[in-house]
Design a protein around this motif. Structure first.
Motif, PDB file in Angstrom:
ATOM      1  N   TYR A   1       0.859  -1.353  -0.113  1.00  0.00           N
ATOM      2  CA  TYR A   1       0.058   0.065   0.194  1.00  0.00           C
ATOM      3  C   TYR A   1       0.998   1.245  -0.182  1.00  0.00           C
ATOM      4  O   TYR A   1       0.616   2.041  -0.704  1.00  0.00           O
ATOM      5  CB  TYR A   1      -0.806  -0.059   1.209  1.00  0.00           C
ATOM      6  N   CYS A   2       1.960   1.168   0.714  1.00  0.00           N
ATOM      7  CA  CYS A   2       2.952   2.493   0.917  1.00  0.00           C
ATOM      8  C   CYS A   2       3.541   2.539  -0.493  1.00  0.00           C
ATOM      9  O   CYS A   2       3.174   3.635  -1.387  1.00  0.00           O
ATOM     10  CB  CYS A   2       3.972   2.301   1.779  1.00  0.00           C
TER      11      CYS A   2
ATOM     12  N   CYS B   1       2.969   6.048   5.916  1.00  0.00           N
ATOM     13  CA  CYS B   1       2.571   4.930   6.026  1.00  0.00           C
ATOM     14  C   CYS B   1       3.805   3.750   6.478  1.00  0.00           C
ATOM     15  O   CYS B   1       3.642   2.995   7.255  1.00  0.00           O
ATOM     16  CB  CYS B   1       2.104   4.182   4.572  1.00  0.00           C
TER      17      CYS B   1
END
Length: 140
Positions: free
Chosen positions: A11-12, A27
């Protein structure tokens, strides 16, 4: 690397690929703080910080400010620059080799950025040319 950590770092990385370095860094910092014994999130924090430094510190020609990226003071002697480059290279190599970092573009981007910065600053003639081209000799 655990599947959960890998998913969150994914996701980062998505945020990084969308051009949102600040969110990618936040994140990765949260993953790193939640998993203090895992080296992978810390490597990503370092990568995003270096890339954010490069994005926020540009020269007159819009190149990355390799002095800022490598943590070197402009106007340093050749010997100091060489020591700083070697120290930074060792730190980054140890960090990225400390466990599995996965196949993330940010980490590879940092390696490429550092190689270019080292090439520009390590050689005295190339460093002088970089300083002139970048406008540093006019300011300093």
């Amino acid at each position: 690397m655990s599947k959960e950590i890998q998913e969150v770092l994914g996701y980062c990385e998505e945020n990084f690929e969308k051009g949102n370095l600040e969110l990618a860094l936040r994140c990765a910092v949260s993953v790193s703080m939640s998993n203090p014994n895992a080296p992978e999130p810390y490597a990503h924090v370092t990568a995003y910080r270096i890339l954010l430094t490069a994005a926020n510190n540009r020269t007159a020609t819009r190149e990355p400010d390799y002095y800022a990226v490598l943590g070197i003071k402009r106007g340093s002697s050749s010997k100091t620059v060489a020591k700083s480059i070697e120290r930074r290279r060792t730190e980054i190599t140890e960090l990225f080799n400390n466990g599995q970092i996965g196949d993330f573009k940010a980490v590879f981007g940092v390696c490429d950025l550092l190689k270019r910065g080292i090439a520009e600053l390590k050689n005295d003639d190339r460093r002088r040319a970089y300083d002139l081209r970048s406008g540093f000799s006019l300011v300093d």
